[in-house]
Every structure is written in structure tokens, then in C-alpha cells.
Enzyme design. Structure first.
Site, PDB file in Angstrom:
ATOM      1  N   SER A  77       0.794  -1.224   0.000  1.00 31.40           N
ATOM      2  CA  SER A  77       0.000   0.000   0.000  1.00 31.40           C
ATOM      3  C   SER A  77       0.831   1.281   0.000  1.00 31.40           C
ATOM      4  CB  SER A  77      -0.963   0.018   1.191  1.00 31.40           C
ATOM      5  OG  SER A  77      -0.266   0.210   2.401  1.00 31.40           O
ATOM      6  N   LYS A  83       1.491   4.213   7.224  1.00 36.51           N
ATOM      7  CA  LYS A  83       0.656   5.051   6.360  1.00 36.51           C
ATOM      8  C   LYS A  83       1.088   6.501   6.533  1.00 36.51           C
ATOM      9  CE  LYS A  83      -2.372   1.965   4.872  1.00 36.51           C
ATOM     10  NZ  LYS A  83      -1.501   0.804   4.979  1.00 36.51           N
TER      11      LYS A  83
END
Length: 152
Positions: free
Chosen positions: A69, A106
Site C-alpha cells: 500500500s 501510512k
């Protein structure tokens, strides 16, 4: 699109400097990523890679990334991440966050007035932090990964 945190992090350990740190030679000239230039034939100095990537040893640890991701930020599955707990988790920074008990990596962003964790791979939706149990473990400062031909 997936809404689950798909790039996990596995804690490896603290970034304590090794006794008798090993240095490697550092060439005095930079290597061009564009057009080639003549190389210098001399070494300028030695470099201690640990000292280069760890600015706050007591607050720094390493984790191993899992998943895809964060590929847009150059973070690949299996990469070693250097994480500094002493840095402020400001919007735009890449963070290690314990989200509902699981570590993830993230970028912290604000969408409207609300904080989100965002991936750099467009296949993954932002994760709202409102109503989630989230604890910032630190800011990712460096990524170490092997290139295709570099693995043994």
C-alpha cells in the site's frame, strides 16, 4: 478498493549503535542519475551508515514492512524502515501507527477537518482515525531495500 491497513509492519528492534561501529568507504563525488560523468579515483572519507540514518538512537527503532500500500512512497514488501519516536507526527509524514492493535505504515493526512491514514497506492482507500483506537509509534525517516539484482 480495500479499506483495511494493507501494509503492516513487523517490529525488529531498537537502533542501538553497535560497539566498534563498522564504517564503509564513501567516494568523494556523487553518482549522477542522469548523464554519466568521469568518476573520481579517490575515496573522500568513511561513512557509518548507522550514524547516517539514526539521528536519535534512544528514540529510534527498525521495522520490516509487509504489503504494497505504500509503494508510491518507495516502501516495498520486506523493506527495512527506520522509525524515530522523537519526531512530531505531522500531516504529510509517513508514520508507524498501532491501529486497533495492529501495526501499519501510512501517511497522516487531513481530509476536510478530519485526520486519516492514507496509502500511497491508489487501490487503497483512506482510513478515518475518528472512532478508531490509534497510537502513533513514530515517524519513518529512512527506507532500506534491495534492488532486483542485489539479493543473494
Amino acid at each position: 478498493m480495500s479499506s483495511r491497513p494493507s501494509l503492516a509492519a513487523t517490529l525488529i528492534g531498537r537502533a542501538a549503535p553497535a560497539l566498534g561501529a563498522i564504517t564503509q568507504p564513501l567516494f568523494g563525488s556523487r553518482v549522477r542519475a542522469g548523464f554519466p560523468s568521469p568518476a573520481d579515483d579517490h575515496l573522500d572519507t568513511d561513512v557509518d551508515l548507522h550514524a547516517h540514518v539514526v539521528k536519535h538512537p534512544a528514540a529510534t527503532f527498525f521495522v520490516r514492512a509487509e504489503g504494497d500500500s505504500m509503494r508510491g512512497d518507495g516502501i516495498h514488501d520486506g523493506d527495512l524502515l527506520v522509525v524515530d519516536r522523537s519526531l512530531e507526527p505531522a500531516p504529510g509524514r509517513v508514520l508507524i501507527v498501532a491501529l486497533n492493535g495492529e501495526l501499519t505504515v501510512k501517511r497522516l493526512e487531513h481530509i476536510g477537518q478530519r485526520p486519516y491514514l492514507t496509502a500511497s497506492n491508489p487501490r487503497f482507500q483512506p482510513i478515518p482515525l475518528m472512532g478508531q483506537e490509534a497510537q502513533v509509534w513514530g515517524v519513518v525517516t529512512h527506507v532500506v531495500h534491495a534492488l532486483g539484482g542485489g539479493r543473494p
